[in-house]
Motif scaffolding. Structure first.
Motif, mmCIF file in Angstrom:
data_model
loop_
_atom_site.group_PDB
_atom_site.id
_atom_site.type_symbol
_atom_site.label_atom_id
_atom_site.label_comp_id
_atom_site.label_asym_id
_atom_site.label_seq_id
_atom_site.Cartn_x
_atom_site.Cartn_y
_atom_site.Cartn_z
ATOM 1 N N TRP A 265 0.828 -1.203 0.000
ATOM 2 C CA TRP A 265 0.000 0.000 0.000
ATOM 3 C C TRP A 265 0.862 1.251 0.000
ATOM 4 N N ASN A 266 0.401 2.276 -0.743
ATOM 5 C CA ASN A 266 1.047 3.588 -0.771
ATOM 6 C C ASN A 266 0.023 4.657 -0.419
ATOM 7 N N ARG A 267 0.447 5.583 0.416
ATOM 8 C CA ARG A 267 -0.430 6.719 0.764
ATOM 9 C C ARG A 267 -0.619 7.557 -0.498
ATOM 10 N N TRP A 268 -1.895 7.837 -0.844
ATOM 11 C CA TRP A 268 -2.161 8.513 -2.113
ATOM 12 C C TRP A 268 -2.905 9.839 -1.942
ATOM 13 N N TYR A 269 -3.933 9.872 -1.120
ATOM 14 C CA TYR A 269 -4.713 11.096 -0.905
ATOM 15 C C TYR A 269 -4.812 11.361 0.597
ATOM 16 N N ASN A 270 -4.783 12.637 0.959
ATOM 17 C CA ASN A 270 -5.011 13.036 2.346
ATOM 18 C C ASN A 270 -6.471 13.419 2.520
ATOM 19 N N TRP A 271 -6.968 13.260 3.737
ATOM 20 C CA TRP A 271 -8.303 13.760 4.060
ATOM 21 C C TRP A 271 -8.270 15.278 4.134
#
Length: 140
Positions: free
Chosen positions: A131-137
């Motif tokens: 998994w890769n972090r893609w979008y922030n809240w």
């Protein structure tokens, strides 16, 4: 007859010169998109739409998944955008869960695009393992 032979020869030649193009034309046009709720103790609300379809509004409990199949358009871009909300909070973000370019670059090998909504961000994977972090809240 000569025109047909020339056309077939030209297409064959162009495909032989571009392994990426030939690979995508023959093998990389149907995908499955997964959106998974991995929020702790919160429901996830998603509302997805493309130029052709409204995929509807869905409320996912923890661990639930919304999936759909999609094919790339031969001409133009295929794009699915989802508004993703942590239920009962002001955290929302709009994400492109599918575009032709993104799918070609990131999902073609497995023909799967996975999105995981987590407490800190939205993550992407093409194999449901790495998994890769893609979008922030964002807060509204």
């Amino acid at each position: 007859m000569n025109c047909l032979f020339f056309f077939i020869f030209l297409i064959s030649f162009l495909l032989s010169q571009s392994p990426t193009l030939s690979f995508h034309l023959y093998f990389c046009w149907r995908f499955r998109v997964h959106i998974i709720n991995n929020l702790s103790l919160k429901n996830l609300v998603i509302d997805c739409i493309s130029a052709d379809d409204d995929l509807g509004r869905h409320e996912l409990w923890w661990g639930e998944e919304f999936t759909f199949k999609i094919g790339q358009r031969p001409i133009g871009d295929t794009r699915v955008v989802c508004n993703v909300t942590k239920f009962g909070s002001n955290h929302i973000t709009s994400i492109n869960v599918f575009t032709n370019g993104f799918a070609d670059d990131h999902c073609c090998k497995t023909k799967q695009c996975y999105w995981s909504a987590r407490d800190d961000a939205i993550y992407f994977s093409n194999n449901n393992k790495n998994w890769n972090r893609w979008y922030n809240w964002t807060s509204v």
